[in-house]
Motif scaffolding. Structure first.
Motif, PDB file in Angstrom:
ATOM      1  N   ILE A  10      49.650 -13.768 -23.033  1.00 34.58           N
ATOM      2  CA  ILE A  10      51.160 -14.062 -23.190  1.00 34.58           C
ATOM      3  C   ILE A  10      51.885 -13.287 -24.554  1.00 34.58           C
ATOM      4  O   ILE A  10      50.874 -13.678 -25.744  1.00 34.58           O
ATOM      5  N   PRO A  11      52.586 -12.223 -24.443  1.00 35.15           N
ATOM      6  CA  PRO A  11      52.893 -11.443 -25.696  1.00 35.15           C
ATOM      7  C   PRO A  11      53.655 -12.190 -26.543  1.00 35.15           C
ATOM      8  O   PRO A  11      54.473 -13.043 -26.163  1.00 35.15           O
ATOM      9  N   LEU A  12      53.425 -12.140 -27.822  1.00 34.25           N
ATOM     10  CA  LEU A  12      54.158 -13.047 -28.780  1.00 34.25           C
ATOM     11  C   LEU A  12      54.987 -12.059 -29.660  1.00 34.25           C
ATOM     12  O   LEU A  12      56.037 -12.551 -30.200  1.00 34.25           O
ATOM     13  N   ASP A  13      54.583 -10.986 -30.103  1.00 32.04           N
ATOM     14  CA  ASP A  13      55.311 -10.337 -31.139  1.00 32.04           C
ATOM     15  C   ASP A  13      54.788  -8.813 -31.169  1.00 32.04           C
ATOM     16  O   ASP A  13      53.923  -8.457 -30.360  1.00 32.04           O
ATOM     17  N   ASN A  14      55.707  -8.122 -31.873  1.00 28.87           N
ATOM     18  CA  ASN A  14      55.294  -6.622 -31.942  1.00 28.87           C
ATOM     19  C   ASN A  14      55.208  -6.234 -33.362  1.00 28.87           C
ATOM     20  O   ASN A  14      55.946  -6.557 -34.329  1.00 28.87           O
ATOM     21  N   HIS A  15      54.063  -5.417 -33.459  1.00 28.32           N
ATOM     22  CA  HIS A  15      53.747  -4.961 -35.094  1.00 28.32           C
ATOM     23  C   HIS A  15      53.106  -3.534 -34.924  1.00 28.32           C
ATOM     24  O   HIS A  15      52.493  -3.315 -34.030  1.00 28.32           O
ATOM     25  N   PRO A  16      53.433  -2.933 -35.981  1.00 34.57           N
ATOM     26  CA  PRO A  16      52.561  -1.636 -36.027  1.00 34.57           C
ATOM     27  C   PRO A  16      51.206  -1.625 -36.314  1.00 34.57           C
ATOM     28  O   PRO A  16      50.581  -2.669 -36.646  1.00 34.57           O
ATOM     29  N   ILE A  17      50.260  -0.543 -35.481  1.00 35.51           N
ATOM     30  CA  ILE A  17      48.995  -0.946 -35.399  1.00 35.51           C
ATOM     31  C   ILE A  17      48.349  -1.119 -36.705  1.00 35.51           C
ATOM     32  O   ILE A  17      47.287  -1.618 -36.849  1.00 35.51           O
ATOM     33  N   ASP A  18      48.743  -0.305 -37.992  1.00 36.87           N
ATOM     34  CA  ASP A  18      47.990  -0.652 -39.115  1.00 36.87           C
ATOM     35  C   ASP A  18      48.111  -1.949 -39.596  1.00 36.87           C
ATOM     36  O   ASP A  18      47.231  -2.503 -39.778  1.00 36.87           O
ATOM     37  N   ILE A  19      49.456  -2.770 -39.399  1.00 39.13           N
ATOM     38  CA  ILE A  19      49.472  -4.051 -39.887  1.00 39.13           C
ATOM     39  C   ILE A  19      48.602  -4.944 -39.007  1.00 39.13           C
ATOM     40  O   ILE A  19      47.964  -5.884 -39.120  1.00 39.13           O
ATOM     41  N   THR A  20      48.543  -4.573 -37.564  1.00 39.13           N
ATOM     42  CA  THR A  20      48.006  -5.512 -36.689  1.00 39.13           C
ATOM     43  C   THR A  20      46.392  -5.666 -36.912  1.00 39.13           C
ATOM     44  O   THR A  20      45.805  -6.408 -36.886  1.00 39.13           O
ATOM     45  N   HIS A  21      45.940  -4.292 -37.456  1.00 43.00           N
ATOM     46  CA  HIS A  21      44.455  -4.219 -37.873  1.00 43.00           C
ATOM     47  C   HIS A  21      44.150  -5.205 -39.227  1.00 43.00           C
ATOM     48  O   HIS A  21      43.267  -5.685 -39.510  1.00 43.00           O
TER      49      HIS A  21
END
Length: 263
Positions: A10-21
């Protein structure tokens, strides 16, 4: 590695990959086994300048971005263009574009999975726009390699600012309808080198790398540094055991596809 049915995601949000990691957020990635019509597989050597796993070998990899649909096919098209300089076209009259897993077409059916490749390959999103030089258009067959995408977690510890990679990974086989020598490649600037090898050579490479890495991984200890979880530095030709295990799962699926095609 844990197989995850896509229906549970279930997709919740979108973030740049650097923030995601940095935040250790679960995200979606894609690994593409690119194979030419003779069965040669493409491997890319990562530049020494990249943050993760510099100077190591890998297959083509991409993260999903906001707005991409079609169960990951958009990512495959984008990755082939951005990393290899190719516009891929799914040939509805060619081999069945199906796989072994969650979006496979039943082997008894004649239906083909088709993507609106003609319109997509001419869109600015995939051809770079009018100011860019013409890119080669290559017909391909796209298949899933595993039944479901695979989940893994990798802790990079204080060496990499406590980054945590929690990734749902789709494994794809992109079969070119040409020999690799017949194609004009435009590799991404982060690619330091590349080579084409057989499936058997890939299997031997994985096995030899695993043997060489066992002693150095054992020397790393219990997986913590100053009380912070750390799964170890980049070592070996394929960076670390997490990636190597992912590729081993992909190899198993590739061999099954080859057996099915030859039966």
């Amino acid at each position: 590695l844990t197989p995850i049915p896509p229906s549970l995601l279930i997709p919740l949000d979108n973030h740049p990959i650097d923030i995601t990691h940095r935040r250790g957020l679960m995200h979606v990635g894609h690994c593409l086994f690119v194979m030419d019509k003779r069965g040669k597989m493409l491997f890319l050597k990562r530049s020494k300048e990249v943050v993760t796993c510099p100077n190591t070998w890998s297959i083509l990899g991409e993260h999903s971005v906001a707005g991409e649909v079609n169960d990951g096919w958009d990512v495959v098209f984008r990755g082939m263009f951005e990393e290899l300089g190719l516009i891929v076209s799914v040939d509805a009259d060619g081999p069945n574009n199906s796989g072994v897993g969650w979006n496979a077409v039943d082997a008894d059916e004649t239906e083909k999975i088709t993507i609106e490749a003609e319109g997509r390959q001419r869109s600015n999103r995939y051809d770079g726009g009018a100011d860019e030089p013409e890119h080669p258009i290559v017909p391909v067959t796209i298949r899933n390699v595993t039944q479901y995408p695979l989940y893994y977690i990798r802790h990079y510890g204080q060496r990499k600012d406590n980054r945590v990679d929690r990734q749902i990974t789709y494994l794809w086989l992109v079969q070119l309808h040409k020999r690799y020598e017949e194609i004009e490649w435009r590799l991404d600037e982060e690619v330091a080198d590349h080579k084409w090898i057989s499936v058997g050579a890939f299997e031997d490479w994985l096995s030899n790398d695993e043997e060489e890495m066992r002693s150095s991984e054992a020397e790393f200890g219990d997986g913590t540094v100053d009380g912070v979880k750390d799964d170890g530095p980049a070592q070996g030709d394929f960076c670390h055991w997490t990636i190597r295990t992912l590729y081993q799962a992909g190899l198993k699926g590739l061999k099954q596809i080859i057996v099915n095609e030859n039966s």
